[in-house]
Design a protein around this motif. Structure first.
Motif, mmCIF file in Angstrom:
data_model
loop_
_atom_site.group_PDB
_atom_site.id
_atom_site.type_symbol
_atom_site.label_atom_id
_atom_site.label_comp_id
_atom_site.label_asym_id
_atom_site.label_seq_id
_atom_site.Cartn_x
_atom_site.Cartn_y
_atom_site.Cartn_z
ATOM 1 N N ARG A 18 42.673 30.049 38.602
ATOM 2 C CA ARG A 18 43.151 28.795 39.216
ATOM 3 C C ARG A 18 44.485 28.369 38.596
ATOM 4 N NH1 ARG A 18 39.470 24.729 37.150
ATOM 5 N NH2 ARG A 18 40.959 24.842 35.441
ATOM 6 N N ASP A 19 44.595 28.445 37.272
ATOM 7 C CA ASP A 19 45.779 27.900 36.602
ATOM 8 C C ASP A 19 46.918 28.896 36.417
ATOM 9 O OD1 ASP A 19 44.421 25.547 36.450
ATOM 10 O OD2 ASP A 19 43.876 25.740 34.334
ATOM 11 N N PHE A 20 46.617 30.180 36.394
ATOM 12 C CA PHE A 20 47.667 31.154 36.081
ATOM 13 C C PHE A 20 47.870 32.209 37.160
ATOM 14 C CE2 PHE A 20 46.332 29.327 32.082
ATOM 15 C CZ PHE A 20 47.535 29.088 31.441
ATOM 16 N N GLY A 21 47.032 32.176 38.188
ATOM 17 C CA GLY A 21 47.263 33.050 39.330
ATOM 18 C C GLY A 21 47.094 34.539 39.083
ATOM 19 N N PHE A 22 46.230 34.897 38.124
ATOM 20 C CA PHE A 22 45.957 36.322 37.964
ATOM 21 C C PHE A 22 45.047 36.811 39.081
ATOM 22 C CE2 PHE A 22 46.449 34.834 33.603
ATOM 23 C CZ PHE A 22 47.324 35.766 33.108
ATOM 24 N N VAL A 23 45.041 38.124 39.266
ATOM 25 C CA VAL A 23 43.977 38.731 40.058
ATOM 26 C C VAL A 23 42.829 38.987 39.085
ATOM 27 C CG1 VAL A 23 43.285 40.723 41.432
ATOM 28 C CG2 VAL A 23 45.634 39.850 41.584
ATOM 29 N N HIS A 24 41.676 38.425 39.396
ATOM 30 C CA HIS A 24 40.518 38.595 38.516
ATOM 31 C C HIS A 24 39.694 39.794 38.969
ATOM 32 C CE1 HIS A 24 36.174 37.160 37.546
ATOM 33 N NE2 HIS A 24 36.626 37.919 36.572
ATOM 34 N N LEU A 25 39.503 40.734 38.075
ATOM 35 C CA LEU A 25 38.633 41.871 38.387
ATOM 36 C C LEU A 25 37.544 41.937 37.330
ATOM 37 C CD1 LEU A 25 41.340 44.557 39.225
ATOM 38 C CD2 LEU A 25 39.975 43.232 40.833
ATOM 39 N N SER A 26 36.299 41.848 37.770
ATOM 40 C CA SER A 26 35.169 41.973 36.851
ATOM 41 C C SER A 26 34.600 43.383 36.976
ATOM 42 C CB SER A 26 34.097 40.933 37.208
ATOM 43 O OG SER A 26 32.837 41.359 36.736
ATOM 44 N N ALA A 27 34.624 44.108 35.851
ATOM 45 C CA ALA A 27 34.107 45.483 35.879
ATOM 46 C C ALA A 27 32.640 45.485 36.313
ATOM 47 C CB ALA A 27 34.272 46.131 34.512
ATOM 48 N N GLY A 28 31.856 44.527 35.795
ATOM 49 C CA GLY A 28 30.439 44.459 36.154
ATOM 50 C C GLY A 28 30.256 44.168 37.643
#
Ligand code: C5P
Ligand code: MG
Length: 185
Positions: A18-28
């Protein structure tokens, strides 16, 4: 982003996206999606590793991550729950991209245990039960923690305690990210 099971990685990642605009990828999450994908040749393998709290062979996880990274068309990634074993760390950095830094979420097992038991009431996850949880703790200590030590020696680790409430924890995480990713970093 590395931390024991139930430490709150997913929650903190949502704030950071939300605050930094990364693409979030969860390995799990990627492994669970592959496990459910009709026709996947890895479904049964992933299911048995996850239930046993063991680390899935790195080729599978790295391929899933690399595919998701390419598919996103983006360049800044927050990778949650990875690397969890030294071979994953070395192979990913050699064949995909080196990491900028590691955020390590520190938390006593008793606190993680309470959170996982609570989560297990609604998560539907095969591994949020006491037998699997104990195995996941053991894997974390024996197999994943050495990754934190490896990156520590390289001066790449920021450690945050995750005992307090999620917004208190996030306050500390945000200070670190503000410093690292201010301007056009
Ligand atoms: O991070 P999460 O708790 O969702 O991971 C669930 C399980 O997925 C782990 O206990 C492990 O079996 C598998 N996993 C893995 N390698 C990773 C991340 C997760 O094998 N890098
Ligand atoms: Mg998670």
């Amino acid at each position: 982003m590395i931390g024991g099971p139930g430490v709150g990685k997913g929650t903190q990642c949502a704030n950071l996206v939300r605050d930094f605009g990364f693409v979030h990828l969860s390995a799990g999450d990627l492994l669970r999606a592959e496990q459910e994908r009709p026709g996947s040749q890895y479904g049964d393998l992933i299911r048995s590793y996850i239930k046993e709290g063991k680390i899935v062979p790195m080729e599978v996880t790295i391929a899933l991550l690399e595919n998701a990274m390419l598919a996103s068309g983006q360049t800044r990634f927050l990778i949650d729950g990875f690397p969890r074993k030294m071979d994953q760390a070395l192979k990913f950095e050699e064949s995909v991209v080196p990491s900028k830094f590691t955020l390590y979420f520190e938390c006593p097992e008793e606190v993680m245990l309470q959170r996982l038991i609570k989560r297990g009431e609604t998560s539907g996850r095969d591994d949020d039960n006491i037998e699997s949880i104990k195995k996941r703790f053991k894997t974390f200590t024996e197999t994943s923690y050495p990754v934190v030590e490896y990156y520590s020696k390289k001066g790449k680790v920021h450690t945050v305690s995750c005992v307090e409430a999620p917004d208190v924890v996030y306050g500390k995480v945000k200070v670190i990210f503000d410093k690292l990713f201010s301007e056009n970093n």
